[in-house]
Design a protein around this motif. Structure first.
Motif, PDB file in Angstrom:
ATOM      1  N   LYS A  13      92.559   4.946  25.472  1.00  0.00           N
ATOM      2  CA  LYS A  13      92.810   5.607  24.089  1.00  0.00           C
ATOM      3  C   LYS A  13      93.455   4.743  22.860  1.00  0.00           C
ATOM      4  O   LYS A  13      92.969   5.160  21.752  1.00  0.00           O
ATOM      5  N   GLU A  14      94.148   3.983  23.287  1.00  0.00           N
ATOM      6  CA  GLU A  14      94.711   2.973  22.400  1.00  0.00           C
ATOM      7  C   GLU A  14      93.704   2.259  21.562  1.00  0.00           C
ATOM      8  O   GLU A  14      93.611   1.917  20.497  1.00  0.00           O
ATOM      9  N   ILE A  15      92.766   1.591  22.630  1.00  0.00           N
ATOM     10  CA  ILE A  15      91.644   0.782  22.172  1.00  0.00           C
ATOM     11  C   ILE A  15      90.589   1.740  21.167  1.00  0.00           C
ATOM     12  O   ILE A  15      90.255   1.227  20.179  1.00  0.00           O
ATOM     13  N   GLN A  16      90.234   2.992  21.372  1.00  0.00           N
ATOM     14  CA  GLN A  16      89.528   3.925  20.673  1.00  0.00           C
ATOM     15  C   GLN A  16      90.303   4.023  19.302  1.00  0.00           C
ATOM     16  O   GLN A  16      89.717   4.176  18.348  1.00  0.00           O
ATOM     17  N   ASN A  17      91.827   4.329  19.381  1.00  0.00           N
ATOM     18  CA  ASN A  17      92.206   4.856  18.385  1.00  0.00           C
ATOM     19  C   ASN A  17      92.338   3.335  17.164  1.00  0.00           C
ATOM     20  O   ASN A  17      92.125   3.535  16.131  1.00  0.00           O
ATOM     21  N   THR A  18      92.351   2.454  17.824  1.00  0.00           N
ATOM     22  CA  THR A  18      92.453   0.942  16.898  1.00  0.00           C
ATOM     23  C   THR A  18      90.933   0.780  16.461  1.00  0.00           C
ATOM     24  O   THR A  18      90.824   0.483  15.334  1.00  0.00           O
ATOM     25  N   ALA A  19      90.080   0.994  17.194  1.00  0.00           N
ATOM     26  CA  ALA A  19      88.739   0.723  16.748  1.00  0.00           C
ATOM     27  C   ALA A  19      88.167   1.841  15.713  1.00  0.00           C
ATOM     28  O   ALA A  19      87.587   1.294  14.872  1.00  0.00           O
ATOM     29  N   ALA A  20      88.942   2.965  15.842  1.00  0.00           N
ATOM     30  CA  ALA A  20      88.460   3.774  14.761  1.00  0.00           C
ATOM     31  C   ALA A  20      89.221   3.458  13.695  1.00  0.00           C
ATOM     32  O   ALA A  20      88.715   3.532  12.496  1.00  0.00           O
ATOM     33  N   THR A  21      90.419   3.124  13.690  1.00  0.00           N
ATOM     34  CA  THR A  21      91.228   2.629  12.507  1.00  0.00           C
ATOM     35  C   THR A  21      90.659   1.517  11.881  1.00  0.00           C
ATOM     36  O   THR A  21      90.315   1.482  10.691  1.00  0.00           O
ATOM     37  N   ALA A  23      87.367   0.842  11.873  1.00  0.00           N
ATOM     38  CA  ALA A  23      85.894   1.370  11.434  1.00  0.00           C
ATOM     39  C   ALA A  23      86.565   1.770  10.112  1.00  0.00           C
ATOM     40  O   ALA A  23      85.661   1.708   8.957  1.00  0.00           O
ATOM     41  N   ILE A  24      87.507   2.739  10.031  1.00  0.00           N
ATOM     42  CA  ILE A  24      87.875   3.686   8.957  1.00  0.00           C
ATOM     43  C   ILE A  24      88.214   2.539   7.714  1.00  0.00           C
ATOM     44  O   ILE A  24      87.845   2.614   6.759  1.00  0.00           O
ATOM     45  N   ASN A  25      88.903   1.601   8.134  1.00  0.00           N
ATOM     46  CA  ASN A  25      89.275   0.572   6.991  1.00  0.00           C
ATOM     47  C   ASN A  25      88.256  -0.270   6.588  1.00  0.00           C
ATOM     48  O   ASN A  25      88.013  -0.459   5.232  1.00  0.00           O
ATOM     49  N   GLN A  26      87.444  -0.614   7.467  1.00  0.00           N
ATOM     50  CA  GLN A  26      86.115  -1.197   7.070  1.00  0.00           C
ATOM     51  C   GLN A  26      85.308  -0.474   6.029  1.00  0.00           C
ATOM     52  O   GLN A  26      84.600  -0.852   5.046  1.00  0.00           O
ATOM     53  N   ILE A  27      84.901   0.812   6.352  1.00  0.00           N
ATOM     54  CA  ILE A  27      84.242   1.821   5.452  1.00  0.00           C
ATOM     55  C   ILE A  27      84.859   2.007   4.035  1.00  0.00           C
ATOM     56  O   ILE A  27      84.074   1.798   3.166  1.00  0.00           O
ATOM     57  N   LYS A  28      86.301   1.896   4.166  1.00  0.00           N
ATOM     58  CA  LYS A  28      87.040   1.894   2.978  1.00  0.00           C
ATOM     59  C   LYS A  28      86.738   0.657   2.047  1.00  0.00           C
ATOM     60  O   LYS A  28      86.471   0.856   0.611  1.00  0.00           O
ATOM     61  N   THR A  29      86.855  -0.430   2.608  1.00  0.00           N
ATOM     62  CA  THR A  29      86.816  -1.497   1.972  1.00  0.00           C
ATOM     63  C   THR A  29      85.130  -1.679   1.512  1.00  0.00           C
ATOM     64  O   THR A  29      84.874  -2.073   0.282  1.00  0.00           O
ATOM     65  N   LEU A  30      84.487  -1.225   2.019  1.00  0.00           N
ATOM     66  CA  LEU A  30      83.023  -1.283   1.823  1.00  0.00           C
ATOM     67  C   LEU A  30      82.626  -0.244   0.568  1.00  0.00           C
ATOM     68  O   LEU A  30      81.958  -0.620  -0.232  1.00  0.00           O
TER      69      LEU A  30
END
Length: 95
Positions: A13-21, A23-30
């Protein structure tokens, strides 16, 4: 065994949360980069439009000036004036 299973589930669950975070940061940057590029494109288009308007204005002024020159060149007094300017340029230098 139960603790190991709970630990791996929590880790997963922690890995999934980290991956989701991430991905969201990368989307915001893009998205920020895309917005920056759109703004730059808009500014370049405005500069191009301004240059085009300036060129049209200069072409109009050239056309008006050319018509005045042709009117001067075709008149009797204008021919004399142009002849005088030509001789004056040869004597004193210039174009």
């Amino acid at each position: 065994m139960q603790k190991d299973l709970e630990y791996t589930e929590e880790a997963w669950k922690e890995i999934q949360n980290t991956a989701a975070t991430d991905a969201i940061n990368q989307i915001k940057t893009l998205q920020l980069e895309v917005n920056k590029l759109k703004l730059e494109k808009l500014q370049l288009q405005e500069q191009l439009l301004q240059a085009y308007k300036n060129e049209l204005h200069l072409l109009h002024l050239h056309k008006v000036l050319l018509s005045k020159y042709n009117a001067l060149r075709k008149s009797k007094l204008g021919k004399l004036t142009l002849f005088y300017w030509k001789k004056k340029r040869r004597i004193f230098g210039g174009k």
